[in-house]
Design an enzyme around this catalytic site. Structure first.
Site, PDB file in Angstrom:
ATOM      1  N   LYS A  18      13.137  -2.394  -8.358  1.00 52.17           N
ATOM      2  CA  LYS A  18      13.644  -1.343  -7.322  1.00 52.17           C
ATOM      3  C   LYS A  18      14.111  -2.140  -6.300  1.00 52.17           C
ATOM      4  CE  LYS A  18      13.016   2.206  -4.152  1.00 52.17           C
ATOM      5  NZ  LYS A  18      12.784   1.367  -3.160  1.00 52.17           N
ATOM      6  N   GLY A  50       0.764  -1.330   0.171  1.00 54.10           N
ATOM      7  CA  GLY A  50      -0.033   0.050   0.050  1.00 54.10           C
ATOM      8  C   GLY A  50       0.660   1.275   0.021  1.00 54.10           C
ATOM      9  N   GLY A 101       8.823  -5.282  -8.973  1.00 53.16           N
ATOM     10  CA  GLY A 101       9.671  -3.966  -9.234  1.00 53.16           C
ATOM     11  C   GLY A 101      11.160  -4.560  -9.273  1.00 53.16           C
ATOM     12  N   HIS A 138       4.127   1.771  -8.372  1.00 52.37           N
ATOM     13  CA  HIS A 138       3.208   0.596  -8.135  1.00 52.37           C
ATOM     14  C   HIS A 138       2.287   0.564  -9.226  1.00 52.37           C
ATOM     15  CE1 HIS A 138       4.136   1.509  -3.705  1.00 52.37           C
ATOM     16  NE2 HIS A 138       4.142   0.122  -3.631  1.00 52.37           N
ATOM     17  N   GLU A 186       3.443   6.004  -8.271  1.00 52.06           N
ATOM     18  CA  GLU A 186       3.463   5.726  -9.594  1.00 52.06           C
ATOM     19  C   GLU A 186       4.307   4.489  -9.955  1.00 52.06           C
ATOM     20  OE1 GLU A 186       2.020   7.305 -12.529  1.00 52.06           O
ATOM     21  OE2 GLU A 186       1.025   8.208 -10.672  1.00 52.06           O
ATOM     22  N   SER A 239       7.439   4.181  -1.375  1.00 55.26           N
ATOM     23  CA  SER A 239       6.429   4.605  -0.186  1.00 55.26           C
ATOM     24  C   SER A 239       7.283   5.502   1.165  1.00 55.26           C
ATOM     25  CB  SER A 239       5.748   3.364   0.297  1.00 55.26           C
ATOM     26  OG  SER A 239       5.031   2.740  -0.530  1.00 55.26           O
ATOM     27  N   GLN A 261      15.055  -8.922  -3.803  1.00 49.35           N
ATOM     28  CA  GLN A 261      13.682  -9.513  -3.727  1.00 49.35           C
ATOM     29  C   GLN A 261      13.245  -9.945  -5.164  1.00 49.35           C
ATOM     30  OE1 GLN A 261      10.433  -7.654  -1.298  1.00 49.35           O
ATOM     31  NE2 GLN A 261       9.648  -7.073  -3.403  1.00 49.35           N
TER      32      GLN A 261
HETATM   33  P1  AMP Z   1       6.002  -2.474  -1.796  1.00 45.78           P
HETATM   34  O1  AMP Z   1       4.681  -1.880  -1.631  1.00 45.78           O
HETATM   35  O2  AMP Z   1       6.945  -1.456  -1.373  1.00 45.78           O
HETATM   36  O3  AMP Z   1       6.084  -3.793  -1.162  1.00 45.78           O
HETATM   37  O4  AMP Z   1       6.059  -2.471  -3.303  1.00 45.78           O
HETATM   38  C1  AMP Z   1       5.264  -3.415  -4.087  1.00 45.78           C
HETATM   39  C2  AMP Z   1       5.984  -3.579  -5.480  1.00 45.78           C
HETATM   40  O5  AMP Z   1       6.023  -2.452  -6.178  1.00 45.78           O
HETATM   41  C3  AMP Z   1       7.383  -4.239  -5.305  1.00 45.78           C
HETATM   42  O6  AMP Z   1       7.458  -5.374  -6.279  1.00 45.78           O
HETATM   43  C4  AMP Z   1       8.148  -3.368  -5.527  1.00 45.78           C
HETATM   44  O7  AMP Z   1       9.546  -3.609  -6.182  1.00 45.78           O
HETATM   45  C5  AMP Z   1       7.397  -2.413  -6.650  1.00 45.78           C
HETATM   46  N1  AMP Z   1       7.826  -1.009  -6.583  1.00 45.78           N
HETATM   47  C6  AMP Z   1       8.363  -0.183  -5.434  1.00 45.78           C
HETATM   48  N2  AMP Z   1       8.788   1.085  -6.006  1.00 45.78           N
HETATM   49  C7  AMP Z   1       8.860   1.104  -7.174  1.00 45.78           C
HETATM   50  C8  AMP Z   1       9.511   1.607  -8.213  1.00 45.78           C
HETATM   51  N3  AMP Z   1       9.975   2.967  -7.967  1.00 45.78           N
HETATM   52  N4  AMP Z   1       9.388   1.301  -9.568  1.00 45.78           N
HETATM   53  C9  AMP Z   1       8.817   0.060 -10.061  1.00 45.78           C
HETATM   54  N5  AMP Z   1       8.270  -0.734  -8.986  1.00 45.78           N
HETATM   55  C10 AMP Z   1       8.370  -0.517  -7.771  1.00 45.78           C
END
Ligand code: AMP
Length: 284
Positions: free
Chosen positions: A151, A30, A149, A36, A34, A188, A155
């Protein structure tokens, strides 16, 4: 779009979906941005149904990390996902995902040589928690494709190993890093940064792009790492955790860029109390 916040409700809906329909899945914690959204757009383009999970997973946070203060914005997230054309949000309760947590603890999934290094070294138990929640979510959601991602480079790699080695019947789609116009990787956790801290945080992406330029003519990894570490250590307000250039598949150290087919530079640092990560592909 339907928002489903209980496991039984989600399972009931999932069981009604025709098995010939392709389901794309975007797991998140959550506080969506952008980055996500780009995963969701890719899933929408590839699949007939897109399911996004929103779950701040307690087992991937260390005891002194930001689990309790992690931003939770389900209503705002739902508005964004509705605009993006998502079909279902699955936002389960902790007790849905970990019903036996108090009595029996959790299963821990480790991947020898990969879960305990880099992020896993700085955040003991983090990837065990990630691999556990992703496995549980895959079994509940049963998607055809899941979007992650790069990013979170390590992971993403670990999840590809998980799916291959445990024969999860789905495809992992790695997606590129979305950045703000000034280069900062969207996260986030950027919401924690003051204006000044946000400017300081820019040295992460700036250092990575310097390294990318230098790597075109400088194959010596120690030289590249020294440059980056010195530059980051000179950045006031930033505390470097690690900067490493590694084989992009095995995450092992290399001495020269030609030693691996794929090479990635990975960085983690604290800006104030906020821990940020970023990376750039140098090769492959
Ligand atoms: P999170 O909510 O941080 O667990 O991220 C959920 C998914 O979004 C994960 O697969 C992250 O790698 C991806 N994500 C987070 N930040 C970015 C970003 N800046 N660009 C692309 N994907 C992202």
């Amino acid at each position: 779009m339907q928002v489903i916040s209980d496991l039984a409700g989600f399972k009931a809906i999932r069981s009604t979906i025709d098995p010939t329909i392709r389901i794309g899945f975007v797991p998140t914690m959550g506080a969506l941005h952008e980055g996500h959204a780009s995963l969701v757009e890719r899933s929408r383009a590839d699949n007939e149904i897109t399911i996004v999970s929103i779950f701040v997973n307690p087992t991937q946070f260390g005891p002194h990390e930001d689990f309790h203060k992690y931003p939770r914005k389900l209503d705002e997230d739902a508005l964004l996902l509705e605009k993006l054309g998502v079909d279902y949000i699955f936002a389960p309760q902790v007790s849905d995902i970990y019903p036996n947590r108090q009595s029996t603890g959790n299963i821990a999934i480790t991947i020898p040589g990969l879960t305990g290094i880099l992020e896993g070294k700085s955040r003991p138990g983090h990837f065990e928690g990630v691999l556990l929640v992703v496995s549980i979510l895959f079994n509940i959601v049963r998607p055809h494709r899941a979007y992650f991602g790069i990013k979170d480079y390590q992971q993403c790699l670990l999840i590809q190993h998980l799916v291959k080695d445990l024969h999860f019947p789905l495809e992992i789609i790695p997606c590129p890093i979305l950045r703000a116009p000034d280069g900062l990787a969207l996260s986030s956790r950027n919401a924690y940064l003051s204006e000044g801290e946000r400017r300081t945080a820019l040295s992460l992406s700036q250092t990575l792009s310097d390294i990318k330029v230098m790597a075109a003519t400088q194959p010596d990894v120690a030289h590249l790492e020294d440059y980056a570490i010195n530059k980051l250590n000179r950045s006031s307000g930033l505390r470097l955790d690690y900067f490493e250039i590694v084989d992009g598949n095995k995450l092992q150290h290399i001495s020269y860029l030609h030693e691996a087919e794929k090479v990635v530079a990975l960085v983690a640092a604290y800006v104030g109390k906020t821990r940020l990560i970023d990376n750039i592909m140098l090769k492959g």
